[in-house]
Write a protein that holds these residues in place. Structure first.
Motif, PDB file in Angstrom:
ATOM      1  N   THR A  71       0.850  -1.188   0.000  1.00 32.85           N
ATOM      2  CA  THR A  71       0.000   0.000   0.000  1.00 32.85           C
ATOM      3  C   THR A  71       0.887   1.241   0.000  1.00 32.85           C
ATOM      4  OG1 THR A  71      -1.648  -1.196   1.280  1.00 32.85           O
ATOM      5  CG2 THR A  71      -1.819   1.213   1.277  1.00 32.85           C
ATOM      6  N   ILE A  72       0.637   2.126  -0.952  1.00 32.49           N
ATOM      7  CA  ILE A  72       1.516   3.291  -1.111  1.00 32.49           C
ATOM      8  C   ILE A  72       0.814   4.557  -0.612  1.00 32.49           C
ATOM      9  CG2 ILE A  72       2.824   4.686  -2.765  1.00 32.49           C
ATOM     10  CD1 ILE A  72       3.025   2.190  -4.527  1.00 32.49           C
ATOM     11  N   ILE A  73       1.449   5.209   0.338  1.00 33.19           N
ATOM     12  CA  ILE A  73       0.891   6.445   0.897  1.00 33.19           C
ATOM     13  C   ILE A  73       1.819   7.607   0.531  1.00 33.19           C
ATOM     14  CG2 ILE A  73       0.184   7.649   3.008  1.00 33.19           C
ATOM     15  CD1 ILE A  73      -0.270   4.855   4.254  1.00 33.19           C
ATOM     16  N   TYR A  74       1.254   8.582  -0.134  1.00 31.36           N
ATOM     17  CA  TYR A  74       2.034   9.753  -0.546  1.00 31.36           C
ATOM     18  C   TYR A  74       1.882  10.866   0.491  1.00 31.36           C
ATOM     19  CZ  TYR A  74       3.047  13.971  -3.414  1.00 31.36           C
ATOM     20  OH  TYR A  74       3.532  15.174  -3.883  1.00 31.36           O
ATOM     21  N   ILE A  90      -1.809  12.103   1.579  1.00 27.49           N
ATOM     22  CA  ILE A  90      -2.020  12.897   2.793  1.00 27.49           C
ATOM     23  C   ILE A  90      -1.228  14.198   2.672  1.00 27.49           C
ATOM     24  CG2 ILE A  90      -1.635  12.998   5.290  1.00 27.49           C
ATOM     25  CD1 ILE A  90      -2.063  10.060   5.431  1.00 27.49           C
ATOM     26  N   ASP A  91      -1.894  15.327   2.845  1.00 30.59           N
ATOM     27  CA  ASP A  91      -1.190  16.615   2.857  1.00 30.59           C
ATOM     28  C   ASP A  91      -0.573  16.816   4.237  1.00 30.59           C
ATOM     29  OD1 ASP A  91      -1.653  17.759   0.211  1.00 30.59           O
ATOM     30  OD2 ASP A  91      -3.767  17.619   0.770  1.00 30.59           O
ATOM     31  N   VAL A  92       0.711  17.134   4.254  1.00 30.06           N
ATOM     32  CA  VAL A  92       1.396  17.185   5.548  1.00 30.06           C
ATOM     33  C   VAL A  92       1.717  18.600   6.048  1.00 30.06           C
ATOM     34  CG1 VAL A  92       2.429  14.901   5.222  1.00 30.06           C
ATOM     35  CG2 VAL A  92       3.726  16.931   4.543  1.00 30.06           C
ATOM     36  N   ASP A  93       1.546  19.588   5.171  1.00 31.66           N
ATOM     37  CA  ASP A  93       1.916  20.953   5.579  1.00 31.66           C
ATOM     38  C   ASP A  93       1.128  21.383   6.812  1.00 31.66           C
ATOM     39  OD1 ASP A  93       3.356  21.886   2.850  1.00 31.66           O
ATOM     40  OD2 ASP A  93       1.598  20.661   2.467  1.00 31.66           O
ATOM     41  N   PHE A 109       2.891  15.570  13.537  1.00 32.35           N
ATOM     42  CA  PHE A 109       3.089  14.163  13.202  1.00 32.35           C
ATOM     43  C   PHE A 109       1.964  13.286  13.740  1.00 32.35           C
ATOM     44  CE2 PHE A 109       7.789  15.244  12.903  1.00 32.35           C
ATOM     45  CZ  PHE A 109       7.795  15.180  11.514  1.00 32.35           C
ATOM     46  N   LYS A 110       1.502  13.602  14.955  1.00 34.73           N
ATOM     47  CA  LYS A 110       0.468  12.739  15.554  1.00 34.73           C
ATOM     48  C   LYS A 110      -0.835  12.782  14.739  1.00 34.73           C
ATOM     49  CE  LYS A 110      -1.297  15.794  19.297  1.00 34.73           C
ATOM     50  NZ  LYS A 110      -2.257  16.525  18.498  1.00 34.73           N
ATOM     51  N   GLU A 126      -4.364  10.074  10.621  1.00 34.75           N
ATOM     52  CA  GLU A 126      -4.953   9.956   9.272  1.00 34.75           C
ATOM     53  C   GLU A 126      -4.529   8.641   8.613  1.00 34.75           C
ATOM     54  OE1 GLU A 126      -4.923  13.216   6.377  1.00 34.75           O
ATOM     55  OE2 GLU A 126      -4.499  14.594   8.011  1.00 34.75           O
ATOM     56  N   ILE A 127      -3.263   8.302   8.798  1.00 38.06           N
ATOM     57  CA  ILE A 127      -2.780   7.056   8.192  1.00 38.06           C
ATOM     58  C   ILE A 127      -3.474   5.854   8.830  1.00 38.06           C
ATOM     59  CG2 ILE A 127      -0.757   5.569   7.830  1.00 38.06           C
ATOM     60  CD1 ILE A 127       0.967   8.065   7.668  1.00 38.06           C
TER      61      ILE A 127
END
Ligand code: S3P
Length: 176
Positions: free
Chosen positions: A99-102, A151-154, A158-159, A164-165
């Protein structure tokens, strides 16, 4: 979820290693950072490989390493190097592996995060800001195309990204 790797892709500075390490606890899978794996196998740092042999040799080592990991029985949380998904043969391998998470990041955020960085050879240029913007423009569509989830990380902690993951993986596990 048991029989698949969980693979984090994304640009330099997106947090793949930090998130991957934490995710490995959550997902109960061992953690494997591709860059660290390569440095260990090669007995030298990535920047040294770039400096002495160039990017092409590094890219070949990346593919060889991925092929080797694919043959293992163990399933990992894998954080990839930012350039790994760019080569077509790596895309195929990654797709087959799990499974690939961007982890999607904006150029501005990358600039902020890598200000003092000397470990990333591709960003040791006169105008890193411009280089990051150019690279992201090329790479972003490739990452998006390859990803099962984005997932947008800006501006996120981290938590929250991990949460979300977790939601994604619970859903993914239910479907497989
Ligand atoms: C690269 C990203 C780096 C490392 C190498 C090349 C790239 O990994 O593999 O310097 O092409 O984006 P990180 O994304 O972990 O910094």
């Amino acid at each position: 979820m048991e029989n698949k790797h969980i693979i984090l892709i994304g640009f330099m500075g997106a947090g793949k290693t930090t998130i991957g390490r934490r995710l490995s606890y959550l997902a109960k899978k061992p953690f494997l950072d591709m860059d660290q794996y390569i440095e260990k196998q090669e007995g030298r740092e990535i920047k040294e490989i770039f400096a002495t042999e160039g990017e092409c040799v590094f890219r070949a080592i990346e593919t060889k390493s991925l092929e080797k990991i694919k043959l293992e029985r163990a399933k990992y949380v894998i954080s990839t190097g930012g350039g790994m998904p760019i080569q077509e043969k790596n895309q195929k391998l990654l797709k087959e592996m799990g499974t690939i998470i961007y982890l999607r990041i904006q150029a501005e955020t990358v600039c902020e995060r890598i200000k003092q960085d000397s470990k990333r050879p591709l960003l040791q240029v006169e105008n890193p800001r411009q280089k990051i913007a150019e690279m992201l423009k090329v790479r972003n569509p490739i990452y998006e195309e390859l990803a099962d989830y984005i997932i947008d990380v800006d501006q996120k902690q981290f938590k929250d990204i991990l949460q979300e993951i977790k939601v994604i993986l619970d859903k993914d596990g239910g479907e497989n």
